[in-house]
Design a protein around this motif. Structure first.
Motif, short mmCIF file in Angstrom:
data_model
loop_
_atom_site.label_atom_id
_atom_site.label_comp_id
_atom_site.label_asym_id
_atom_site.label_seq_id
_atom_site.Cartn_x
_atom_site.Cartn_y
_atom_site.Cartn_z
N ASP A 36 -1.23 4.93 -15.48
CA ASP A 36 -0.59 5.30 -16.74
C ASP A 36 -1.60 5.52 -17.87
OD1 ASP A 36 1.90 5.15 -15.58
OD2 ASP A 36 2.24 3.07 -16.20
N ASP A 37 -2.78 4.91 -17.75
CA ASP A 37 -3.80 5.04 -18.78
C ASP A 37 -4.71 6.26 -18.57
OD1 ASP A 37 -5.22 4.21 -16.58
OD2 ASP A 37 -6.20 2.52 -17.58
N GLY A 38 -4.44 7.04 -17.50
CA GLY A 38 -5.23 8.24 -17.23
C GLY A 38 -6.47 7.98 -16.40
N LYS A 39 -6.68 6.74 -15.98
CA LYS A 39 -7.83 6.40 -15.13
C LYS A 39 -7.45 6.61 -13.67
CE LYS A 39 -10.23 4.82 -18.63
NZ LYS A 39 -11.50 5.24 -19.08
N TRP A 40 -8.47 6.89 -12.85
CA TRP A 40 -8.25 7.25 -11.44
C TRP A 40 -8.62 6.13 -10.49
CZ3 TRP A 40 -5.87 11.65 -9.85
CH2 TRP A 40 -5.63 12.60 -10.84
N HIS A 41 -7.99 6.16 -9.32
CA HIS A 41 -8.17 5.17 -8.27
C HIS A 41 -8.15 5.89 -6.93
CE1 HIS A 41 -7.21 1.70 -5.71
NE2 HIS A 41 -6.22 2.41 -5.22
N ALA A 42 -8.98 5.45 -6.00
CA ALA A 42 -8.96 6.02 -4.64
C ALA A 42 -9.04 4.88 -3.64
CB ALA A 42 -10.14 6.97 -4.44
N SER A 43 -8.40 5.07 -2.50
CA SER A 43 -8.48 4.09 -1.42
C SER A 43 -8.37 4.81 -0.08
CB SER A 43 -7.38 3.03 -1.56
OG SER A 43 -6.11 3.61 -1.44
N ILE A 44 -8.81 4.10 0.94
CA ILE A 44 -8.74 4.65 2.30
C ILE A 44 -8.38 3.53 3.26
CG2 ILE A 44 -11.23 4.32 2.67
CD1 ILE A 44 -11.15 6.83 4.49
N ARG A 45 -7.49 3.84 4.19
CA ARG A 45 -7.23 2.96 5.33
C ARG A 45 -7.92 3.63 6.50
NH1 ARG A 45 -1.36 1.98 6.33
NH2 ARG A 45 -1.61 0.58 4.59
N LEU A 46 -9.07 3.07 6.89
CA LEU A 46 -9.88 3.66 7.96
C LEU A 46 -9.19 3.51 9.30
CD1 LEU A 46 -13.21 2.28 6.61
CD2 LEU A 46 -12.76 4.70 6.99
#
Length: 88
Positions: A36-46
């Protein structure tokens, strides 16, 4: 070539967002999202071959751009895999 070697090669600031996501997607299911604050997140399930096992790596929600989130995720994934290799 091991996954660590594969991830080490393209983890470059010069790589595009699409290139970095493509590298990650070859090795797992990738999520990229904006808070909601415009910041980004990434994740991976290998992908792992051990039944019942999961291996997930995530960034925090403080990345300024989607490209930064993907590049940070590549670095974290490489660090996690290298650490596991050193301890096994």
């Amino acid at each position: 070539m091991s996954i660590v070697d594969f991830l080490r090669k393209p983890a470059s600031v010069d790589a595009t967002l699409e290139e970095n996501l493509a590298v990650l997607a070859r090795h797992g299911k990738v999520w990229l999202s904006m808070g909601d604050d415009g910041k980004w997140h990434a994740s991976i399930r290998l992908y792992v071959r051990t039944p019942g096992a999961k291996f997930e790596v995530s960034t925090d929600f403080k990345q300024e751009t989607p490209a930064q989130a993907a590049l940070t995720l590549l670095g974290l994934t490489l660090r996690a895999l290298t650490t596991i290799g050193e301890t096994s």
